[in-house]
Each structure stands twice: as structure tokens, then as C-alpha cells.
Design an enzyme around this catalytic site. Sequence first.
Site, PDB file in Angstrom:
ATOM      1  N   SER A  43       0.915  -1.224  -0.046  1.00 38.41           N
ATOM      2  CA  SER A  43       0.139  -0.135   0.124  1.00 38.41           C
ATOM      3  C   SER A  43       1.006   1.436   0.003  1.00 38.41           C
ATOM      4  O   SER A  43       1.909   1.315  -0.773  1.00 38.41           O
ATOM      5  CB  SER A  43      -0.975   0.076   1.404  1.00 38.41           C
ATOM      6  OG  SER A  43      -1.544   0.691   0.985  1.00 38.41           O
ATOM      7  N   HIS A  70      -7.826  -6.023  -0.505  1.00 40.70           N
ATOM      8  CA  HIS A  70      -6.303  -4.708  -0.645  1.00 40.70           C
ATOM      9  C   HIS A  70      -5.082  -6.224   0.009  1.00 40.70           C
ATOM     10  O   HIS A  70      -4.928  -6.577   0.632  1.00 40.70           O
ATOM     11  CB  HIS A  70      -7.120  -3.957   0.830  1.00 40.70           C
ATOM     12  CG  HIS A  70      -5.209  -2.512   0.684  1.00 40.70           C
ATOM     13  ND1 HIS A  70      -5.305  -2.063  -0.953  1.00 40.70           N
ATOM     14  CD2 HIS A  70      -4.520  -2.041   1.832  1.00 40.70           C
ATOM     15  CE1 HIS A  70      -4.013  -0.874  -0.446  1.00 40.70           C
ATOM     16  NE2 HIS A  70      -3.954  -1.867   1.156  1.00 40.70           N
ATOM     17  N   ASP A 106      -8.844  -4.591  -5.778  1.00 45.43           N
ATOM     18  CA  ASP A 106      -8.193  -3.331  -4.546  1.00 45.43           C
ATOM     19  C   ASP A 106      -8.870  -2.740  -4.711  1.00 45.43           C
ATOM     20  O   ASP A 106      -9.120  -1.772  -5.157  1.00 45.43           O
ATOM     21  CB  ASP A 106      -6.989  -2.920  -4.771  1.00 45.43           C
ATOM     22  CG  ASP A 106      -6.342  -2.856  -3.753  1.00 45.43           C
ATOM     23  OD1 ASP A 106      -6.500  -2.403  -2.724  1.00 45.43           O
ATOM     24  OD2 ASP A 106      -4.904  -3.100  -3.197  1.00 45.43           O
TER      25      ASP A 106
END
Length: 514
Positions: free
Chosen positions: A227, A483, A453
Amino acid sequence: MPSLLPPRAAVLTVSAVLLSTVLAGCGDDAQGEDVTRQELSWKACPAPNEAQGGGTPPSPLPDDGEWQCATMKAPLDWDDPKGDTIGLELIRVRTTGAENERIGSLIFNFGGPGGSGVTSLPAFAEGYETLRTRYDLVSFDPRGVGRSDPVICENDQQLDAYFQQDGTPDDAAERTQLLDSTTDFNDACEQNSGKILPHVRTTDAARDLDLMRQVLGDGKLHYFGISYGTELGGVYAHLFPERVGRAVFDAVVDPTQNAEQGSLGQAKGFQLALDNFAEDCVSKTDECPIGDSAQDVKDRIARLLDDLDRKPIEGIFPRQLTQTAATSGILQALYSKDLWEFLTDGLEEAYDGNGSTLMLLSDSMNGRSENGEYDNSTAAFTAISCADAKPRYDAAYVERRLPEFRAASPLFGDSLAWGMIGCTDWAVPGAADHPDVSAPSAAPILVVGNTGDPATPYEGARAMVNALGKGVGVELTYRGQGHGAYDSENKCVQGAVNGYLLDGKVPPAGTVCT
């Protein structure tokens, strides 16, 4: 993997202990010290402190692998490298392999920005046991986060009140209340953490990473970014391309987007995840308890949020479930397909007047523990994001942009649009429209994108590959949900990632895993 949705603003517990730690850390009188020559003193890890979320010390891994923690000194201001220092908290577990098979340290950043790596690595470490055969697994609390001189803003009670208010104002009075509370929060951050706020940019954290590499004794940085950790890794590669070792970016932030474009992309991503959740519910053999069709599921959620805007329901005493809290809870559940069943239960309960499950999910999003204390993840998120991002958006701009956000997501568009005001009155100017990650001379970096995602939409992976430069980014696609990709336990994804990190085998560009 943990990652934070951009909040409108965030507040955090202030304790006398934490505040004194911040002030003392920023004033460390280590002037003249060469921090690259320091030796870390590794010890058994303490229990997480309040800023890290509290709890108990990390448990040994199944093979009795013991967790060790240390504090690394880093310059407060990298433009004055021999000036005042701050302490950065590190955690590691040693490799299970033989010394002659050890590659070095594999450093993780799990995202945010604002997430504590010191608490996240033990939570997910069993999923990285294969990588531990050749690496010491290492993570850290970035500057401003957890034990690393945390950004301090407001207190627990103020945070409870803040998240009860209406984050999607419908009239002038609600708009004024939201803007005033955002200003109050930003002022509190400046008052309590003003000395560190100019020094929490991603470029500062990237320089910390390179110091960490040196102190750990590695010639190259071996890195696993997830991320926001992909943005940090990209900035590192830009600043130190010749020092990139084996690196993997998973759940990739689009480095070409500004803050508004990123928020709009998330609106589309979470709407897609909601669509997939609704389709999944009605496709099961048993009857979907929250709707007769996918559209009915979404329509009922929209009606629930509208009803909560007018009249909240019972949440977790003494708090009520508001529209804002319910929206946060739904968003949190969409981060992982593993949470979809809890979302179904929470919605079913809310339709009967019980908002406790959705509030638990909302508390998880906001970093609130069962005892009512908040970690500093949202405060750190705001500080790092506002120091990084140059654009400043006011209420009038947001209102002009609402139609496009609503078109991207009827359910989440308003919330994500109003989230853009969080940096409007921030004390520190933002650095740039978007990060520079160009690294044309770096070693190959494996870039993994997940088509489902919600928080870092799939398109960001291709944008990162292109921005890194020809021959650097190697794109791998996972056709999945949630995610990130590696923690999905998909054998194809894990095989490709493990093959590169352990054996240096770069998979063919454009590999697709299903």
C-alpha cells in the site's frame, strides 16, 4: 494488510508520557554524532504503547523465533544530519536459515501512512515464514508513528466526539461544524507536535530507510512495501537507485496522481468492491439476508445511511451509530473478502436497530481499542499526507467536485470528497503534487496489482511500472479481491514473489495469477 483510508481529519490520545516522549525525542542532544556508525541494542520487545494500539508483547513464532526491538537514532532534519536526532523503533526476528544462505534483512512497510510496523509484522509474520528462510524479517515505526516520536493531536474523548459528527455536511451549519473541527484538530497537531511536523515527509522516511540499511549491515536494501509502502519504496528507489536490492511492491499506490485524483480513484475502487460484495452475497446457495438482488443490497445500504443521517441508532454504549461511523465500518469491511461475512451480519443487525458490529468495524478503521484509547495512526496519516501533498482544497472546491465523486460512487463519493479538506489549514506546506519515483538505473522491482483492490486500484500498478522507468518495474497481475495480493495466499502470487526475493528469479513481465 493494514492500510488507512484518507480521513477528513484525525485526532489522537494525548498522554503525559507520550507528549514528554515526543518533546524529549526531538530534543535529543546528539549533535555531531555520525548516526551511520551506531550499533543497535536489540532487546526483548515491550508491550505496544498507546500510540501503537496497546496490547501485549509479541508472542514467539511457532519455531520459538523471538522478537527483538531496538531504537535507531536518525536526524530530526535530514538537511542537518549532525543536528538533533529522533528515535525510530525497529523490530526483527532472525532468519531460520544457515548463515551462509542468509541474504540480509528484508524490511517491511505495511502502509498507511501511519501504520505501526512494529505491531504489524508480528501479526502477519507467519505468512512470511518462507521468506524468513533467507532473511531476517524487519519492520519499523516510521517517524511520527507509534514509538517513533509520534505525532500527537487531540485526546480520546475529542476523537469520539469528532467521529460522531456528520462528515458529509448537507447544510451550512453542518459544513461550518466540520470545517471548525478540522481547524481545531490541525491547530492541536501544531501545538503538540509542531517540531516534528515539517520532518515527516516520505522523503524523510526514505532517507531513514537508507540509514536503516547501513546500520543493519546490508549493502543493498531488500524491501517489501505494501500500500503506502509502495510509495515509500518508489521514493527510496528514486533517491538511491543504486542501493535497491530485491524489492516487491504489493497493493500499489499510483505515484502519478495528486490527492484529489487518489481520492476519486478510491471512490471508484470501493464502489467496485461494494458491487462485488453484493454480487457475492446474492450468488450464494443460501438466501442473501440483506437483499434479493445485488442492486437491492446496495439500495438498502443507501437507505440505511440516509436514515442514520437523520436518526442514529444504538451502537456501542454510550456511542450511537451515525451515518459517518456506519460508512467507515462498511469501508473497513471492504478491505478484505474475509470481512464480508461480518459486513453482512453488521448490516442485518443494523436493519434491526443494532449498530454494534458496524461500530466495531468503524473503530477498527479509526484505530480505537476496546478500552476507548486510540492509536496515533490517523494523526500520523494526516501529518505525513499533508506534508507530502502540495494541493490544498477548500469547501467551495469540494462542493464543485461533488458531482464527479458521486458519479464514481453514489455511496462513498461524498465522504471521500469531503476528506480532501483535511490539509486545508495545515501548518506545514506540502512538498509536491505527487511523488517522484523515477529510478531508471535501479534493480528490477516486482510490482503486484490486484484487480479487485478497493484502496489502491489496480491501475496504480501499471502507473508505477511506467513511472519507475524502462526495465525497472516488472508488473504482475492478481485477479482477486481485497487489498493486496501476497496475503491472499494465492500460490501463483506467492511463488512469483518468493522466487524473486529468495532466488533472484524475475517473473516474466505481464504475468497473470488467478
